[in-house]
Design a protein around this motif. Sequence first.
Motif, mmCIF file in Angstrom:
data_model
loop_
_atom_site.group_PDB
_atom_site.id
_atom_site.type_symbol
_atom_site.label_atom_id
_atom_site.label_comp_id
_atom_site.label_asym_id
_atom_site.label_seq_id
_atom_site.Cartn_x
_atom_site.Cartn_y
_atom_site.Cartn_z
ATOM 1 N N LYS A 19 -1.503 3.004 -4.981
ATOM 2 C CA LYS A 19 -0.341 2.717 -4.149
ATOM 3 C C LYS A 19 0.208 4.080 -3.753
ATOM 4 O O LYS A 19 0.302 4.968 -4.596
ATOM 5 C CB LYS A 19 0.669 1.976 -5.037
ATOM 6 N N TYR A 20 0.512 4.265 -2.466
ATOM 7 C CA TYR A 20 1.087 5.526 -2.043
ATOM 8 C C TYR A 20 2.612 5.456 -2.128
ATOM 9 O O TYR A 20 3.219 4.559 -1.541
ATOM 10 C CB TYR A 20 0.691 5.856 -0.601
ATOM 11 N N GLY A 21 3.209 6.389 -2.854
ATOM 12 C CA GLY A 21 4.665 6.521 -2.865
ATOM 13 C C GLY A 21 5.031 7.686 -1.965
ATOM 14 O O GLY A 21 4.507 8.783 -2.144
ATOM 15 N N ILE A 22 5.887 7.449 -0.974
ATOM 16 C CA ILE A 22 6.255 8.518 -0.036
ATOM 17 C C ILE A 22 7.724 8.868 -0.240
ATOM 18 O O ILE A 22 8.604 8.016 -0.089
ATOM 19 C CB ILE A 22 5.991 8.110 1.429
ATOM 20 N N TYR A 23 7.976 10.129 -0.597
ATOM 21 C CA TYR A 23 9.320 10.594 -0.962
ATOM 22 C C TYR A 23 9.891 11.410 0.188
ATOM 23 O O TYR A 23 9.368 12.470 0.526
ATOM 24 C CB TYR A 23 9.234 11.442 -2.237
ATOM 25 N N GLY A 24 10.969 10.899 0.807
ATOM 26 C CA GLY A 24 11.525 11.559 1.979
ATOM 27 C C GLY A 24 12.952 12.021 1.793
ATOM 28 O O GLY A 24 13.573 11.808 0.747
ATOM 29 N N LEU A 82 7.647 15.615 3.659
ATOM 30 C CA LEU A 82 7.310 14.389 2.933
ATOM 31 C C LEU A 82 6.390 14.730 1.763
ATOM 32 O O LEU A 82 5.471 15.537 1.899
ATOM 33 C CB LEU A 82 6.583 13.390 3.840
ATOM 34 N N ARG A 104 3.478 17.422 2.929
ATOM 35 C CA ARG A 104 3.289 17.533 4.368
ATOM 36 C C ARG A 104 4.235 18.572 4.953
ATOM 37 O O ARG A 104 5.296 18.835 4.382
ATOM 38 C CB ARG A 104 3.524 16.167 5.032
ATOM 39 N N GLU A 143 -0.370 9.470 -4.572
ATOM 40 C CA GLU A 143 -1.269 8.334 -4.731
ATOM 41 C C GLU A 143 -1.260 7.963 -6.212
ATOM 42 O O GLU A 143 -1.786 8.679 -7.061
ATOM 43 C CB GLU A 143 -2.688 8.701 -4.277
ATOM 44 N N MET A 144 -0.626 6.836 -6.507
ATOM 45 C CA MET A 144 -0.388 6.445 -7.898
ATOM 46 C C MET A 144 -1.375 5.369 -8.326
ATOM 47 O O MET A 144 -1.725 4.490 -7.539
ATOM 48 C CB MET A 144 1.036 5.892 -8.014
ATOM 49 N N GLU A 189 -3.461 11.905 -6.577
ATOM 50 C CA GLU A 189 -3.394 12.981 -5.605
ATOM 51 C C GLU A 189 -1.947 13.129 -5.170
ATOM 52 O O GLU A 189 -1.225 12.153 -5.037
ATOM 53 C CB GLU A 189 -4.273 12.632 -4.388
ATOM 54 N N ALA A 198 0.837 -1.204 0.000
ATOM 55 C CA ALA A 198 0.000 0.000 0.000
ATOM 56 C C ALA A 198 0.872 1.255 0.000
ATOM 57 O O ALA A 198 0.561 2.239 -0.666
ATOM 58 C CB ALA A 198 -0.921 0.004 1.225
ATOM 59 N N ILE A 210 0.246 14.969 -2.122
ATOM 60 C CA ILE A 210 0.109 15.643 -0.828
ATOM 61 C C ILE A 210 1.498 16.087 -0.377
ATOM 62 O O ILE A 210 2.438 15.294 -0.405
ATOM 63 C CB ILE A 210 -0.469 14.659 0.229
ATOM 64 N N HIS A 235 10.647 6.168 0.291
ATOM 65 C CA HIS A 235 12.040 6.433 -0.036
ATOM 66 C C HIS A 235 12.614 7.380 1.015
ATOM 67 O O HIS A 235 12.095 8.471 1.234
ATOM 68 C CB HIS A 235 12.151 7.077 -1.426
ATOM 69 N N ASN A 236 13.677 6.920 1.677
ATOM 70 C CA ASN A 236 14.397 7.747 2.656
ATOM 71 C C ASN A 236 13.497 8.347 3.725
ATOM 72 O O ASN A 236 13.590 9.539 4.064
ATOM 73 C CB ASN A 236 15.178 8.858 1.929
ATOM 74 N N ASN A 295 6.314 18.354 7.243
ATOM 75 C CA ASN A 295 7.659 17.826 7.514
ATOM 76 C C ASN A 295 8.453 17.574 6.232
ATOM 77 O O ASN A 295 9.545 17.002 6.275
ATOM 78 C CB ASN A 295 7.579 16.546 8.355
ATOM 79 N N ILE A 339 3.776 12.825 -0.739
ATOM 80 C CA ILE A 339 3.027 11.575 -0.827
ATOM 81 C C ILE A 339 2.233 11.581 -2.125
ATOM 82 O O ILE A 339 1.412 12.458 -2.344
ATOM 83 C CB ILE A 339 2.063 11.424 0.373
ATOM 84 N N VAL A 366 4.932 2.675 -0.278
ATOM 85 C CA VAL A 366 6.364 2.457 -0.509
ATOM 86 C C VAL A 366 7.096 3.757 -0.189
ATOM 87 O O VAL A 366 6.697 4.829 -0.641
ATOM 88 C CB VAL A 366 6.645 1.983 -1.958
#
Lengths: 415, 415
Positions: free
Chosen positions: B404-409, B105, B101, B109-110, B97, A360, B99, A364-365, B103, B107, A362
């Motif tokens: 699927k949520y991709g979270i880029y940090g 991040l 944040r 939604e793919m 979408e 759900a 997003i 990165h860093n 902080n 996010i 994924v």
Amino acid sequence: MATAKLISQKAKAHAPSLSQATTAEKNNVLQAMAQQLKADADVLLQANQLDIANAKKNGLSDHLIDRLLLTKARIDAMATAIDHLIELPDPIGAVKEEIKRPNGLVIKEMVVPFGVVGMIYEARPNVTVDACTLAVKTGNAVVLRGSASALHSNKAIVRTLKKAFKNSPIHPDVIQLLEDTSKEEAANMMQLKSTIDVLIPRGGANLIQTVLQEATIPVIETGVGNCHVYVASSADPDMAFDIVVNAKTQRPSVCNACETLLVEQSFAKAHLPALVERLSAKGVSLVGNKGACTLDPRIAQANEDDWSTEYLDLRLAIRVVADTNEAIAHINQYGTKHSEAIITESLAERDTFFATVDAACVYHNASTRFTDGFEFGFGAEIGISTQKLHARGPMGLKALTTSKYGIYGEGQVKE
Amino acid sequence: MATAKLISQKAKAHAPSLSQATTAEKNNVLQAMAQQLKADADVLLQANQLDIANAKKNGLSDHLIDRLLLTKARIDAMATAIDHLIELPDPIGAVKEEIKRPNGLVIKEMVVPFGVVGMIYEARPNVTVDACTLAVKTGNAVVLRGSASALHSNKAIVRTLKKAFKNSPIHPDVIQLLEDTSKEEAANMMQLKSTIDVLIPRGGANLIQTVLQEATIPVIETGVGNCHVYVASSADPDMAFDIVVNAKTQRPSVCNACETLLVEQSFAKAHLPALVERLSAKGVSLVGNKGACTLDPRIAQANEDDWSTEYLDLRLAIRVVADTNEAIAHINQYGTKHSEAIITESLAERDTFFATVDAACVYHNASTRFTDGFEFGFGAEIGISTQKLHARGPMGLKALTTSKYGIYGEGQVKE
């Protein structure tokens, strides 16, 4: 005691008073709920003490007793959460898409409530409040089946919340608690397809599996998280250390905590002992594959079960892998499609990981601990979906709605 | 013969070659499929003749034999449908979408494919082509279980479609047909949660119920349609007659045809005999409640079963009701949440009907026959959902995707 069938029929009968309520009418009930929780705090704490006393008598772990415990501060936090919920936009009534057809038909995809939502969940009494308040906000009646160990607390909470409907056109019977907490009656509830539209189980792996096996009502699977952090060779070591320590230790008992660490070989050779040092200092006990054990004597030998275990504790499995492909294959074999992180400075590796890891969320860093409706900015959360139908990942208000097509004609017939 | 488990493992193993294919790579395969169907037409017709001969030997009805039959024209129509599918936009890879944040991040939604879609369906061989081509377009591997009566046709079709992968990086094993058509093996297939992501049954009420009862894989319930047309007193009589006749007779064997007509009392008194005249002229036999029978002797007495029967035939149940509320209550009791129409000149009645009738599609002044992916402008259809999770109503390409949520940090950890 009322059966699941009877209370779900009541919920369905009165659901229209809620599904058709205005935003103001729903928010008024929520406001009254927040006030009533604070006003009835003493009554709630007394009821909770009965559950706590039983829990101690039955030898429940301190950890479980803490989850069950209500305090004045926790009740205040529930009321504050309701205040925030009131401020969120009402998802119901929006038109997602409007289609105009050549024959003049206008088709509107409208956001509507499910009708009746069933919740089957374990000990924490705050889930009772979350479920009731999110249901009201989204226009859904709710049938609750909490655990026997929280029955006194849940009964008191529901009694309190129902007072909030006193001056409302919304009927209080849109909230129903199943007081018969036998397994048989829970099984009956899972079959009530004609009165419950969707079932959301929240709890441990056993609860979720039972619901998936026995329910004929459509289920949104939630929450079991066997989450991985994969540290690639090109990772920044300091960032990797901070993320691994955070994902494992910041709150080990939750579903988005890290359970297995995957480390690419050359990073492991250079940095694993230093990372083990950091984790040991936090009290984490470690098991690993041969590749890991040879690099640090503090890592005990893992067995096959370790790779599929959600420890929910200060315990971590470590696997040294040859490359990113081996890490991805490991995650797709043992993961629970919840939250999976890659730490790397290579954008190509990130993209491969994002495209091929089946989960759900994924990352990165960043730490897997951010999989949470509040951290995503949804302002509310009813659970975290680990399946692919309807909702995936943290579920906010939107996940408690469905759609309905309204077709506006002027006498059109099919040629 | 290969088991469901084995073929679904193959589908899952090769699914990434399809889920990561470019739009051009997928469209090239579709183009080759259209060409190959036409090139292999004679082989397909020969195989189909074996099924037709068996069907006649087994005494299947003419109606079922017609559904099973392939002709040159029907094969050409399949190829043309593929040409249209190629022109539709690829849903995969879009970001629903984004997003940001506080902080830092990011996010996203793919839109992503499910992975492996399972289809369990009855006789019509064109469903085999629809399922394979829509799966390719949406990046999903597919495991097919058609009926025993169409096995020769389905084997030939799948053999033909697999030739289309000859010069493609996409592996032909993303299409799998279960050749063991025993009930036991179908039941096994419904339990393959680790290799099949979602199950779509298509067929009659018995098939759908069996799948809902036995499957542990998430199911999208489709298609059973006990649809109603309600004619309110303020309806325009000519419009009402045209819509009722169309909804009942234009193609009675399909799920969006009308099965029960509800008529408000004063309209019935003024117009029911004239409407019966129109329906009788089309060969429709009629049953009704007392209120209907007293108004016209051509209406026979209905029994309780009539209200819940999907006739799929030139047969109609008629109920004269006191008012709109009684009509809505009838629909919500007996309907299957498919397509429900109100014919009225009153917008207030329309709005009440739209708000309170629990169905995927609610119609005002139009025939229920428009519930169809093509009529909605989706350009394709894999089925019509009658449940509330994930997709509702006609399902086009979008319904074969998940997110699927991709979270880029940049190293974020949870405080």
